[in-house]
Write a protein that holds these residues in place. Structure first.
Motif, PDB file in Angstrom:
ATOM      1  N   TYR A  31       3.121   5.885  -3.123  1.00 63.49           N
ATOM      2  CA  TYR A  31       4.265   6.520  -3.774  1.00 63.49           C
ATOM      3  C   TYR A  31       4.101   6.524  -5.291  1.00 63.49           C
ATOM      4  CZ  TYR A  31       8.767   7.762  -5.517  1.00 63.49           C
ATOM      5  OH  TYR A  31       9.760   8.398  -6.215  1.00 63.49           O
ATOM      6  N   SER A  32       3.561   5.448  -5.829  1.00 59.85           N
ATOM      7  CA  SER A  32       3.460   5.305  -7.283  1.00 59.85           C
ATOM      8  C   SER A  32       2.332   6.123  -7.894  1.00 59.85           C
ATOM      9  CB  SER A  32       3.248   3.826  -7.646  1.00 59.85           C
ATOM     10  OG  SER A  32       4.294   3.026  -7.169  1.00 59.85           O
ATOM     11  N   LEU A  33       1.373   6.553  -7.109  1.00 52.85           N
ATOM     12  CA  LEU A  33       0.176   7.194  -7.640  1.00 52.85           C
ATOM     13  C   LEU A  33       0.465   8.398  -8.532  1.00 52.85           C
ATOM     14  CD1 LEU A  33      -2.879   7.180  -7.776  1.00 52.85           C
ATOM     15  CD2 LEU A  33      -2.941   8.470  -5.622  1.00 52.85           C
ATOM     16  N   PRO A  34       1.342   9.344  -8.153  1.00 49.34           N
ATOM     17  CA  PRO A  34       1.622  10.464  -9.065  1.00 49.34           C
ATOM     18  C   PRO A  34       2.183  10.005 -10.393  1.00 49.34           C
ATOM     19  CG  PRO A  34       2.458  10.925  -6.861  1.00 49.34           C
ATOM     20  CD  PRO A  34       2.063   9.488  -6.883  1.00 49.34           C
ATOM     21  N   HIS A  35       2.986   8.949 -10.361  1.00 47.88           N
ATOM     22  CA  HIS A  35       3.585   8.445 -11.590  1.00 47.88           C
ATOM     23  C   HIS A  35       2.548   7.735 -12.458  1.00 47.88           C
ATOM     24  CE1 HIS A  35       7.239   9.542  -9.520  1.00 47.88           C
ATOM     25  NE2 HIS A  35       6.875   8.774  -8.519  1.00 47.88           N
ATOM     26  N   LEU A  36       1.554   7.146 -11.827  1.00 54.52           N
ATOM     27  CA  LEU A  36       0.452   6.554 -12.574  1.00 54.52           C
ATOM     28  C   LEU A  36      -0.337   7.639 -13.303  1.00 54.52           C
ATOM     29  CD1 LEU A  36      -1.370   4.181 -13.326  1.00 54.52           C
ATOM     30  CD2 LEU A  36      -2.580   4.509 -11.153  1.00 54.52           C
ATOM     31  N   ILE A  37      -0.552   8.758 -12.640  1.00 56.70           N
ATOM     32  CA  ILE A  37      -1.255   9.880 -13.277  1.00 56.70           C
ATOM     33  C   ILE A  37      -0.472  10.383 -14.480  1.00 56.70           C
ATOM     34  CG2 ILE A  37      -1.961  12.287 -12.932  1.00 56.70           C
ATOM     35  CD1 ILE A  37      -2.629  11.495 -10.038  1.00 56.70           C
ATOM     36  N   VAL A  58      -1.365  14.434   9.491  1.00 60.75           N
ATOM     37  CA  VAL A  58      -1.142  13.708  10.749  1.00 60.75           C
ATOM     38  C   VAL A  58      -1.657  12.274  10.660  1.00 60.75           C
ATOM     39  CG1 VAL A  58      -1.164  15.785  12.164  1.00 60.75           C
ATOM     40  CG2 VAL A  58      -3.322  14.594  11.687  1.00 60.75           C
ATOM     41  N   ASN A  59      -2.369  11.958   9.585  1.00 63.82           N
ATOM     42  CA  ASN A  59      -2.798  10.580   9.330  1.00 63.82           C
ATOM     43  C   ASN A  59      -2.917  10.399   7.820  1.00 63.82           C
ATOM     44  OD1 ASN A  59      -5.528  11.464   8.505  1.00 63.82           O
ATOM     45  ND2 ASN A  59      -5.837  11.856  10.689  1.00 63.82           N
ATOM     46  N   SER A  60      -3.325   9.221   7.395  1.00 62.63           N
ATOM     47  CA  SER A  60      -3.321   8.893   5.963  1.00 62.63           C
ATOM     48  C   SER A  60      -4.591   9.307   5.234  1.00 62.63           C
ATOM     49  CB  SER A  60      -3.115   7.386   5.788  1.00 62.63           C
ATOM     50  OG  SER A  60      -4.179   6.665   6.389  1.00 62.63           O
ATOM     51  N   LEU A  61      -5.530   9.976   5.900  1.00 63.04           N
ATOM     52  CA  LEU A  61      -6.815  10.285   5.273  1.00 63.04           C
ATOM     53  C   LEU A  61      -6.680  11.195   4.056  1.00 63.04           C
ATOM     54  CD1 LEU A  61      -9.141  10.741   8.391  1.00 63.04           C
ATOM     55  CD2 LEU A  61      -8.923   8.755   6.870  1.00 63.04           C
ATOM     56  N   GLY A  62      -5.796  12.179   4.125  1.00 56.10           N
ATOM     57  CA  GLY A  62      -5.659  13.108   3.008  1.00 56.10           C
ATOM     58  C   GLY A  62      -4.530  12.770   2.063  1.00 56.10           C
ATOM     59  N   LEU A  63      -3.842  11.656   2.303  1.00 55.12           N
ATOM     60  CA  LEU A  63      -2.664  11.324   1.502  1.00 55.12           C
ATOM     61  C   LEU A  63      -3.015  11.097   0.038  1.00 55.12           C
ATOM     62  CD1 LEU A  63       0.372  10.838   1.623  1.00 55.12           C
ATOM     63  CD2 LEU A  63      -0.095   8.444   2.194  1.00 55.12           C
ATOM     64  N   LEU A  64      -4.140  10.454  -0.213  1.00 57.55           N
ATOM     65  CA  LEU A  64      -4.555  10.161  -1.581  1.00 57.55           C
ATOM     66  C   LEU A  64      -4.722  11.445  -2.391  1.00 57.55           C
ATOM     67  CD1 LEU A  64      -5.533   7.994  -3.628  1.00 57.55           C
ATOM     68  CD2 LEU A  64      -7.843   8.398  -2.767  1.00 57.55           C
ATOM     69  N   ILE A  65      -5.367  12.449  -1.824  1.00 59.75           N
ATOM     70  CA  ILE A  65      -5.626  13.712  -2.536  1.00 59.75           C
ATOM     71  C   ILE A  65      -4.320  14.404  -2.890  1.00 59.75           C
ATOM     72  CG2 ILE A  65      -6.640  16.013  -2.314  1.00 59.75           C
ATOM     73  CD1 ILE A  65      -8.765  14.782  -0.494  1.00 59.75           C
ATOM     74  N   PHE A  66      -3.398  14.477  -1.948  1.00 60.17           N
ATOM     75  CA  PHE A  66      -2.158  15.203  -2.193  1.00 60.17           C
ATOM     76  C   PHE A  66      -1.234  14.450  -3.150  1.00 60.17           C
ATOM     77  CE2 PHE A  66      -3.292  17.119   2.018  1.00 60.17           C
ATOM     78  CZ  PHE A  66      -3.509  18.392   1.517  1.00 60.17           C
ATOM     79  N   ARG A  67      -1.308  13.125  -3.165  1.00 53.59           N
ATOM     80  CA  ARG A  67      -0.509  12.380  -4.141  1.00 53.59           C
ATOM     81  C   ARG A  67      -1.048  12.585  -5.554  1.00 53.59           C
ATOM     82  NH1 ARG A  67       4.196  11.798  -2.728  1.00 53.59           N
ATOM     83  NH2 ARG A  67       4.550  10.016  -4.080  1.00 53.59           N
ATOM     84  N   VAL A  68      -2.373  12.691  -5.685  1.00 48.91           N
ATOM     85  CA  VAL A  68      -2.967  12.994  -6.992  1.00 48.91           C
ATOM     86  C   VAL A  68      -2.545  14.385  -7.450  1.00 48.91           C
ATOM     87  CG1 VAL A  68      -5.150  13.448  -8.198  1.00 48.91           C
ATOM     88  CG2 VAL A  68      -4.929  11.438  -6.712  1.00 48.91           C
ATOM     89  N   LEU A  96       0.831  -1.201   0.000  1.00 41.91           N
ATOM     90  CA  LEU A  96       0.000   0.000   0.000  1.00 41.91           C
ATOM     91  C   LEU A  96       0.869   1.255   0.000  1.00 41.91           C
ATOM     92  CD1 LEU A  96      -2.834   1.115   0.016  1.00 41.91           C
ATOM     93  CD2 LEU A  96      -2.854   0.965   2.519  1.00 41.91           C
ATOM     94  N   SER A  97       1.981   1.216   0.726  1.00 42.67           N
ATOM     95  CA  SER A  97       2.917   2.340   0.690  1.00 42.67           C
ATOM     96  C   SER A  97       3.461   2.528  -0.721  1.00 42.67           C
ATOM     97  CB  SER A  97       4.066   2.103   1.669  1.00 42.67           C
ATOM     98  OG  SER A  97       3.621   2.104   3.002  1.00 42.67           O
TER      99      SER A  97
END
Length: 390
Positions: free
Chosen positions: A246-252, A289-299, A241-242
């Protein structure tokens, strides 16, 4: 199209290991008796980058003198040898030696781009530079996820031994690519004073592009070495999952890079918007402070990366001269690697002093420096680039 397909496929084979394995350096250090959280992670991360930074311009001159295909083959063999040395290492110094060989003898990105410049110029070349980045992004999308599944094996260095086959396979395939003949620059006395003036203008403009490349690469790389423990700190509880985060921006980038060439937005505006998005994404990840917003910022990070890459490629492609394309791409790659060295040192120092999220603040500051550079210097670069047509 056959040449492009072969070059991209072979670059992917090399990049899969070179770009996928560093994320798991903490696991490698543990298997060699080191700590997964000390300075060795950042140090090992910058070893191949530092070696490439020194050697890339030299290999660029080698390509201009002996041919771009020869340099590409050399890079594939060098990576295979470096991976084998790392895979059979039984100590940290031996592992570092393998990374050094990987850095000194590698450089497949610059070698691939220089080879493609033999067949394409101008906007067509810029489009193909986006495609070589796509092969790298594909490696960054797939490798962390796939390798993350196997990173918990008893001897993770075994992965290096197995994956060393990929650049060797690429070498065998590249043997069948069309050969190219090195073209020397204008002979002594053959260059008119006016041509010399034009060459000086191009050099000045390219030096400004190199600084943009430095800030851009720093902002991407500084968050890389400690992303695995950073994501774990936020509550992500698996390596796979980590790797996905990490890979998500590169997928975009991978999904959109094939259509970005149709974007009519000027290179300056693309770069400004891209750096702004990157800055915002890095600031957001710094404050998490947690992983809730990580998806948005990686996009958000992915969209910023897409725009900056395309803007830089448009500028660089119009400053390529056939006789010194190898050196040009070598310098461009070297500045990216120097940024990687600074980023590795910065990441190691920042995490030890201020915590695992602090590299994202450094990345945001680097994006800010790039934005200032665009405002102050881009007009000069734009005047050098725009009159040059394909």
């Amino acid at each position: 199209m056959r040449v492009i397909a072969v070059v991209l496929f072979c670059h992917f084979l090399a990049a899969f290991t070179a770009l996928g394995m560093p994320l798991f350096l903490p696991r490698m250090m543990v298997s060699l008796g080191g700590s997964e959280s000390d300075y060795l992670i950042g140090l090992m991360f910058i070893v191949p980058t530092l070696c490439t930074a020194f050697s890339a311009p030299w290999w660029g001159r080698f390509a201009d003198k002996y041919g771009k295909k020869t340099s590409l083959l050399r890079a594939q063999l060098g990576l295979g040898l470096g991976f084998l040395l790392s895979g059979f290492a039984d100590s940290v110094p031996m592992f570092a030696l393998g990374l050094m060989v990987q850095g000194v003898c590698g450089g497949t990105m610059a070698a691939s781009n220089a080879y493609l410049s033999r067949f394409y110029q101008g906007k067509a070349l810029a489009s193909n530079l986006n495609l070589t980045q796509s092969s790298a992004r594909l490696a960054l999308v797939s490798a962390p996820i796939i390798l993350g599944i196997f990173s918990q094996v008893d001897d993770p260095l075994t992965l290096y031994r197995v994956l060393a086959l990929l650049p060797l396979i690429a070498f065998g395939i590249c043997l069948f690519l069309p050969s190219d003949i090195a073209e020397p620059c204008a002979q002594s006395g053959a260059v008119a004073p006016k041509s010399a003036s034009v060459s000086q203008i191009a050099t000045t403009g390219f030096s400004q592009v190199l600084w943009l490349q430095f800030f851009f690469c720093f902002s991407m790389v500084v968050t890389f070495p400690y992303f695995l423990p950073y994501s774990e700190h936020l509550g992500v509880n698996s390596d796979a999952l980590s790797g996905f985060y990490y890979s998500l921006p590169h997928l975009i980038y991978l999904l959109l890079s094939f259509n970005i060439k149709s974007l009519s937005m000027p290179a300056k505006l693309q770069s400004q918007i891209g750096f702004s998005l990157l800055c915002l994404a890095c600031l957001g990840q710094f404050l998490l402070v947690n992983s809730l917003g990580l998806l948005i910022f990686r996009v958000l990070f992915g969209f910023g990366m897409l725009l900056v890459f395309n803007g830089l490629h448009l500028i660089v492609s119009h400053q390529i001269q056939q006789c010194d394309a190898g050196l040009t791409f070598g310098r461009f790659d070297a500045w990216g690697k120097w940024a990687g060295v600074a980023a590795g040192i910065g990441a190691s120092s920042a995490t030890q002093v201020s915590g695992l999220n602090f590299p994202f603040l450094l990345a945001a500051l680097s994006c800010g420096c790039a934005l200032v550079g665009l405002v102050l210097f881009y007009k000069e670069v734009e005047q050098n680039v725009d009159p040059i047509k394909e």
